[in-house]
Enzyme design. Structure first.
Site, PDB file in Angstrom:
ATOM      1  CG  ASN A 383      -2.062   0.942   1.127  1.00 34.93           C
ATOM      2  OD1 ASN A 383      -1.947   1.941   0.444  1.00 34.93           O
ATOM      3  ND2 ASN A 383      -3.161   0.672   1.802  1.00 34.93           N
ATOM      4  CG  ASP A 384       1.906   3.161   3.705  1.00 38.48           C
ATOM      5  OD1 ASP A 384       0.772   3.555   3.393  1.00 38.48           O
ATOM      6  OD2 ASP A 384       2.253   2.918   4.876  1.00 38.48           O
ATOM      7  CB  VAL A 385       6.033   0.464  -0.788  1.00 35.33           C
ATOM      8  CG1 VAL A 385       6.523   0.297   0.640  1.00 35.33           C
ATOM      9  CG2 VAL A 385       5.274  -0.758  -1.252  1.00 35.33           C
ATOM     10  CB  SER A 424       1.307   5.945   6.317  1.00 34.77           C
ATOM     11  OG  SER A 424       0.424   5.770   5.228  1.00 34.77           O
TER      12      SER A 424
END
Ligand code: NAP
Length: 457
Positions: A383-385, A424
């Site tokens: 997700n965040d990456v 996050s």
């Protein structure tokens, strides 16, 4: 005898360095662990011929048998996803051992050169903080402590406690043999409590960075106590661990674009208010059979694994899927973000375990340009990456974090269970893009469905 001892320590130190060098590549990492392990066994065995180690041999062997047995058993049964807490507890043991050595040296109240006394106290301080802090890190990652504890003015209290501990340590280090047993006890107690208070407020998902920092501290404490004991193998092992831990901590902080002070002293992620008002588009679901067709007829597919793949233990299914695609002459590559998952190298280890060859696994810098030429970017539990907001929104908590350019691929398929946010806590704009489709479900289950669908072609 002296020559044998010093020679063995020298060989052990060389083996540690060779081992560490080999651990820097997945292809040689396993061998590296064995080299370093042989060095450790040699350093341990030769200690028994040391003239000063002639008492309590039975007790030492008993302690080694019990702790070695526990380590063997726990190392065999630990799951890959539980590795961070295992490392945390081992770090803590290293720090605790260094502190114990310092305690034994200091409690003798024997006159020693000033440098040695300073080193002993410094090693005791770092080792004790490391010991209690690592224990808290372990408890958090193991789910034994579920909350992040904040008290009002926590940072001021921590600072005050730290200053008091250091001041007492300075006095012990500089007072020759004048310090009392109570002062020594208080010093260790303050350092112990500081380690706990420093680690308690830090969020569970930030723990890998903290563990890496503690790892560096363990090395430093062991190196300092090695100096106190005049043991070169301990010094070199400590310095090597300290340097490697420091570099790893820096690497992780850089890959998350967060200074280490931010990890230690700030809460991360959104709290209450979100910054998602400017999201355009909608989430569009897709079926596994359609994804299979899309990938089966593609020229190039780039797979981006993330934390969700690790949780689902989907790596074997994903490699099986990749093999089927390769049989159909699809160019399949794996793109690994440096902090994908919850610890450095998390994805590399899982993919290696599933048998994915190293030459199709690429780091961020190596593959980012290639997304623009890929027909499909298959994002599995990441997700965040892959969140493009890291490039575009300066207010985002992940702004500036280097990301994998999955959004540049012709089609993006995202496997995840629902609308769950990443570490996050923010929304991902990639999921709403026109060229993105969501394949909702557990990563392992979806892997199985894709495999069946491709086999039906
Ligand atoms: P991530 O941002 O945490 O996202 C993981 C996603 O996986 C979630 O959105 C979740 O969505 C999905 N998921 C969870 N279980 C799943 C399952 N069984 N099957 C399918 N999907 C599942 O992960 P990431 O992209 O790998 O990013 C890592 C984050 O951790 C970064 O923010 C990084 O800074 C941080 N971090 C990493 C390290 C490190 O060393 N690697 C250290 C500290 C912090 P659903 O709930 O909807 O399924």
């Amino acid at each position: 005898m002296d020559l044998i001892i010093k020679g063995s320590y020298f060989i052990a130190a060389v083996l540690f360095i060779i081992g560490l060098k080999q651990m820097s590549s997945p292809a040689t990492a396993r061998r590296g662990i064995i080299w370093a392990g042989v060095g450790m066994v040699l350093a341990t065995l030769v200690t028994f011929v040391h003239p000063e180690v002639k008492h309590n041999t039975g007790w030492i062997l008993l302690a080694m048998a019990i702790s070695g047995g526990i380590a063997w058993w726990s190392g065999k049964k630990v799951a890959m996803t539980d590795m961070p807490q295992m490392i945390a507890i081992y770090n803590g043991m290293g720090g605790g051992s260094a502190a114990a050595i310092a305690a034994v040296v200091l409690v003798k109240y024997e006159a020693m050169p000033l440098t040695i006394q300073i080193m002993a106290v410094l090693g005791a301080l770092i080792g004790t903080i490391d010991f209690s802090g690592s224990a808290v890190a372990y408890a958090k990652l193991q789910g034994l402590i579920k909350k992040n504890f904040y008290i009002n003015n926590q940072q001021m209290i921590n600072l005050g406690l730290f200053v008091a501990t250091v001041a007492l340590g300075c006095w012990i280090a500089l007072s020759g043999t004048q310090y009392s047993g109570f002062a020594l006890f208080l010093f260790f107690l303050l350092a112990f409590v500081f380690g706990i208070l420093m680690t308690l407020p830090i969020g569970g998902a930030d723990m890998p960075v903290v563990i890496s920092l503690f790892n560096a501290l363990t090395g430093l404490a062991v190196g300092l106590e090695g100096y106190v004991l005049g043991n070169p193998a301990m010094m070199i092992a400590g310095i090597v661990v300290g340097a490697a831990g420091t570099l790893l901590t820096q690497l992780m902080a850089k890959a998350m674009n967060r200074p280490i002070s931010n990890v230690l002293f700030k809460k991360f992620g959104v709290s209450g208010e979100t910054t998602d008002d400017d999201i355009e588009g909608s989430l569009k679901a897709i079926e596994a059979s359609d994804v299979a067709a899309m990938m089966g007829f593609a020229d190039k597919v780039i797979i981006v694994p993330g934390y969700g793949m690790a949780v689902a233990q989907a790596q074997h299914k994903i490699w099986e899927l990749a093999k089927l695609l390769r049989e159909r002459d699809v160019d399949v590559k794996f793109a690994i973000h440096p902090v994908a998952g919850r610890m450095p190298g998390h994805m590399n280890v899982l993919l290696a375990e599933a048998g994915v060859p190293y030459d199709i696994i690429y780091d961020l810098d190596e593959i980012n340009e290639e997304f623009a030429t890929a027909n499909v970017a298959l994002v599995i539990g990441a997700n965040d990456v892959v969140n493009p907001v890291a490039r575009s929104n300066p207010d985002s908590p992940i702004y500036g974090m280097p990301i994998l350019n999955a959004d540049k691929a012709e089609n993006v398929i995202v496997i995840k269970r629902g609308k769950g946010a990443g570490f996050s806590g923010i929304e991902n704009h990639l999921f709403y893009q026109d060229n993105t489709r969501m394949l909702y479900g557990d990563a392992q289950e979806m892997g199985s469905q894709l495999i069946s669908a491709i086999k039906e072609f």
